[in-house]
Scaffold this motif. Structure first.
Motif, short mmCIF file in Angstrom:
data_model
loop_
_atom_site.label_atom_id
_atom_site.label_comp_id
_atom_site.label_asym_id
_atom_site.label_seq_id
_atom_site.Cartn_x
_atom_site.Cartn_y
_atom_site.Cartn_z
N ARG A 14 35.17 37.03 44.41
CA ARG A 14 34.68 38.20 45.13
C ARG A 14 34.97 38.01 46.60
O ARG A 14 35.05 36.88 47.08
CB ARG A 14 33.19 38.45 44.86
N TYR A 15 35.16 39.13 47.31
CA TYR A 15 35.57 39.05 48.71
C TYR A 15 34.41 38.67 49.62
O TYR A 15 34.61 38.02 50.63
CB TYR A 15 36.24 40.35 49.16
N GLN A 16 33.18 39.12 49.28
CA GLN A 16 32.01 38.73 50.08
C GLN A 16 30.91 38.24 49.15
O GLN A 16 30.85 38.64 47.99
CB GLN A 16 31.47 39.93 50.88
N ASN A 42 45.81 50.49 39.61
CA ASN A 42 45.36 50.10 40.95
C ASN A 42 43.89 49.70 40.92
O ASN A 42 43.07 50.36 40.30
CB ASN A 42 45.54 51.27 41.93
N GLY A 43 43.60 48.60 41.60
CA GLY A 43 42.21 48.16 41.68
C GLY A 43 41.81 47.23 40.54
O GLY A 43 40.66 46.78 40.47
N SER A 44 42.74 46.91 39.63
CA SER A 44 42.36 46.07 38.48
C SER A 44 42.29 44.58 38.84
O SER A 44 41.84 43.77 38.04
CB SER A 44 43.31 46.30 37.31
N GLY A 45 42.76 44.22 40.05
CA GLY A 45 42.63 42.83 40.50
C GLY A 45 43.94 42.06 40.57
O GLY A 45 43.94 40.85 40.84
N LYS A 46 45.06 42.74 40.36
CA LYS A 46 46.36 42.05 40.29
C LYS A 46 46.72 41.36 41.61
O LYS A 46 47.14 40.21 41.61
CB LYS A 46 47.50 43.04 39.95
N SER A 47 46.57 42.09 42.74
CA SER A 47 46.97 41.50 44.02
C SER A 47 46.06 40.35 44.41
O SER A 47 46.52 39.35 44.99
CB SER A 47 46.93 42.54 45.14
P1 ADP Z 1 45.32 45.75 42.37
O1 ADP Z 1 46.32 44.85 42.99
O2 ADP Z 1 45.32 45.69 40.89
O3 ADP Z 1 45.44 47.16 42.88
P2 ADP Z 1 43.37 44.45 44.07
O4 ADP Z 1 43.35 43.00 43.77
O5 ADP Z 1 44.10 44.91 45.28
O6 ADP Z 1 43.87 45.24 42.77
O7 ADP Z 1 41.87 45.00 44.20
C1 ADP Z 1 40.83 44.65 43.30
C2 ADP Z 1 39.51 45.07 43.91
O8 ADP Z 1 39.28 44.28 45.08
C3 ADP Z 1 39.48 46.52 44.35
O9 ADP Z 1 38.21 47.04 44.05
C4 ADP Z 1 39.68 46.43 45.85
O10 ADP Z 1 39.03 47.49 46.51
C5 ADP Z 1 39.02 45.10 46.20
N1 ADP Z 1 39.66 44.48 47.38
C6 ADP Z 1 40.97 44.20 47.53
N2 ADP Z 1 41.18 43.60 48.74
C7 ADP Z 1 39.98 43.50 49.35
C8 ADP Z 1 39.53 42.97 50.60
N3 ADP Z 1 40.38 42.40 51.46
N4 ADP Z 1 38.21 43.05 50.89
C9 ADP Z 1 37.35 43.60 50.03
N5 ADP Z 1 37.68 44.11 48.82
C10 ADP Z 1 38.98 44.07 48.48
#
Ligand code: ADP
Length: 273
Positions: A14-16, A42-47
């Protein structure tokens, strides 16, 4: 079973401190020389997952091992050498004024000797079929060619794993095909382990295995054929099925024998043209 190149066990992130987990108990293995596609909307957590694999973020819980080494603050710099990342926007990845200089840049920064560079640079450029552009400015190339140069720069540093994070999503169909065919060549000729991350199911057909992510969890795992058979379940989680798969579903629903219509991975990828 062959050796593992990368292993992810019960990974959560988790980010925070007070925000929800965006990766939740993710586990998967990637074997040496394998091409694993990670798909998800989008938003599934791949990045986030890609950033953890690249050592840009450290996991809150769980374990990541790369070539047998556990990822931690102590090992992160060693592990980063094992992984080459190719990103979405090819224009953001150039530093050199010619294709050759660009491929050389990463090596110079890593202290590779001139002699070694003389061997690695042409080899990497040849592998991505860009020999005739060696003296050209990267900015004048097509999107597919730019990504091939970015891949050459990565290959020259000799990583054992390449992660492509939406590396074809800004390209036109022929550029996407160029890049996917280059990736297959890396796998076949150099036995490099490939992880390709995409929101587009058309892109997963050439992989050996696919993991589908949804809501920070692994939703499905299997060969591309097995995953495509999930059909409407993939649409339910926001993924668009390749046209050929949708067509074969429709024909099946109309009672046309599927045994007579076997789609190969190449048939599915042909849709990219
Ligand atoms: P994907 O690559 O599949 O689109 P992400 O990994 O970018 O997914 O995002 C997964 C979740 O993490 C999303 O809900 C996104 O809003 C959240 N998120 C991504 N980057 C950050 C960040 N730097 N700070 C807070 N939340 C983030």
């Amino acid at each position: 079973m062959s050796e593992k190149a990368l292993s992810v066990k019960e990974l959560s992130f988790r980010y925070q401190e007070d925000s929800p987990y965006v990766l939740n108990g993710v586990s998967f293995d990637v074997y040496k020389g394998e091409w694993l596609a990670i798909a998800g909307h989008n938003g599934s957590g791949k990045s986030t997952l890609a950033k953890i694999l690249n050592g840009l973020l450290l996991p809150a819980h769980g374990e990541v091992s790369i070539q047998g080494k556990h990822l931690s603050e102590e090992t992160i710099w060693d592990i980063r050498k094992e992984i080459g990342m190719v990103f979405q926007n090819p224009d953001n990845q150039f530093v050199g004024s010619t294709v050759q200089d660009d491929v050389a840049f990463g090596l110079e920064n890593n202290g590779v000797s001139v002699e070694e560079m003389r061997q690695r640079i042409p080899e990497a450029i040849k592998l991505v079929n860009m020999e005739e552009f060696i003296e050209q400015e990267p900015h004048h190339l097509s999107g597919g060619q730019k990504q091939r140069v970015a891949i050459a720069g990565i290959i020259a540093a000799q990583p054992s794993i390449i992660v492509l994070d939406e590396a074809t999503s800004m390209l036109d169909p022929s550029g996407r095909m160029e890049v996917l065919q280059t990736v297959r060549k890396l796998q076949e000729d150099k036995k490099i382990t490939i992880i390709s991350i995409t929101h587009d199911l058309n892109e997963v057909a050439m992989a050996d295995r696919v993991i589908v992510m949804n809501g920070g969890r692994v939703f499905a795992e299997g060969t591309p054929e097995e995953v495509f058979q999930l059909g409407p379940k993939l649409s339910d989680i926001g993924l668009d099925l390749p046209f050929a798969v949708k067509l074969s579903e429709t024909l099946k629903n109309k009672g046309i024998a599927m045994s007579k219509i076997h789609l190969t991975n190449e048939d599915l990828v042909d849709e990219l043209w």
